[in-house]
Design a protein around this motif. Sequence first.
Motif, PDB file in Angstrom:
ATOM      1  N   THR A 172      37.084  36.590  51.852  1.00 39.03           N
ATOM      2  CA  THR A 172      38.497  36.879  51.595  1.00 39.03           C
ATOM      3  C   THR A 172      38.818  36.828  50.102  1.00 39.03           C
ATOM      4  O   THR A 172      39.474  37.729  49.562  1.00 39.03           O
ATOM      5  CB  THR A 172      39.391  35.865  52.344  1.00 39.03           C
TER       6      THR A 172
ATOM      7  N   VAL B 253      40.214  39.807  47.121  1.00 39.26           N
ATOM      8  CA  VAL B 253      41.642  39.553  46.904  1.00 39.26           C
ATOM      9  C   VAL B 253      41.927  39.001  45.508  1.00 39.26           C
ATOM     10  O   VAL B 253      42.949  39.341  44.886  1.00 39.26           O
ATOM     11  CB  VAL B 253      42.184  38.585  47.983  1.00 39.26           C
TER      12      VAL B 253
ATOM     13  N   PHE C  30      43.080  41.242  42.592  1.00 38.43           N
ATOM     14  CA  PHE C  30      44.442  41.770  42.741  1.00 38.43           C
ATOM     15  C   PHE C  30      45.493  40.705  42.444  1.00 38.43           C
ATOM     16  O   PHE C  30      46.560  41.013  41.904  1.00 38.43           O
ATOM     17  CB  PHE C  30      44.633  42.323  44.153  1.00 38.43           C
ATOM     18  N   ILE C  31      45.173  39.452  42.798  1.00 36.18           N
ATOM     19  CA  ILE C  31      46.093  38.369  42.441  1.00 36.18           C
ATOM     20  C   ILE C  31      46.168  38.237  40.927  1.00 36.18           C
ATOM     21  O   ILE C  31      47.248  38.082  40.337  1.00 36.18           O
ATOM     22  CB  ILE C  31      45.643  37.045  43.084  1.00 36.18           C
TER      23      ILE C  31
END
Length: 221
Positions: free
Chosen positions: A127, A131, A134-135
Amino acid sequence: MWALFMHASIVVKLVMIGLVSCSVIVWAIIFDKFMTVRRVNRQANDFEERFWAGGSLEDLYESDGAKPVHPMAAVFGAAMGEWRRSSRISGIDLVHGGVQDRVNRAMAITITREMDRLNRWIIFLATIGPVAPFIGLFGTVWGIMHAFGSIAAMHNTNLSVVAPGISEALFATAIGLVTAIPAVIAYNVISNSMSVFEDRLDAFGTEFAAILSRQSEERGA
């Protein structure tokens, strides 16, 4: 880096703190899983040496299978326990009485359960890997918006005004990449190691099932 963090806006700070926290968790999982893979393979090697040494299966069950402390012993214990319970049933046909199917089912369930336990937390790596960038990018965009707000407030486009805000923003992206790259690499390596170990358990289960089948035929002869 500390100065960049301290001068960032509150939103970018929260993004940085979140990413650093995730990075710490990622490295903790990586260390734990690499140690776990080494441990279970070493335990499996030791167990297979005793298993193929030609000793009594009953003695091995009492020492390792009854209260297993590693996956391969658990698979052995599940199969041996089912076979022993079935062999004690009065008048049962060990060859045609469905014993082999129950033994195979017990091993399959045990392998699934043990691999689920070993694979715990790996999903976190899967995960965080895609991700985290992009955070970090969100923190970058927010930081740049904050920098442009400062430019508008000061009516000054000098580099000394723009550079600090842009640097703080890009720092968030850098942290996101530093968090994501190890997570992706570790996920691939650990997943492959787990798959290899699962194949090893399956192979052991197949060999042990053949041994129990042969013993059932010898008893029924």
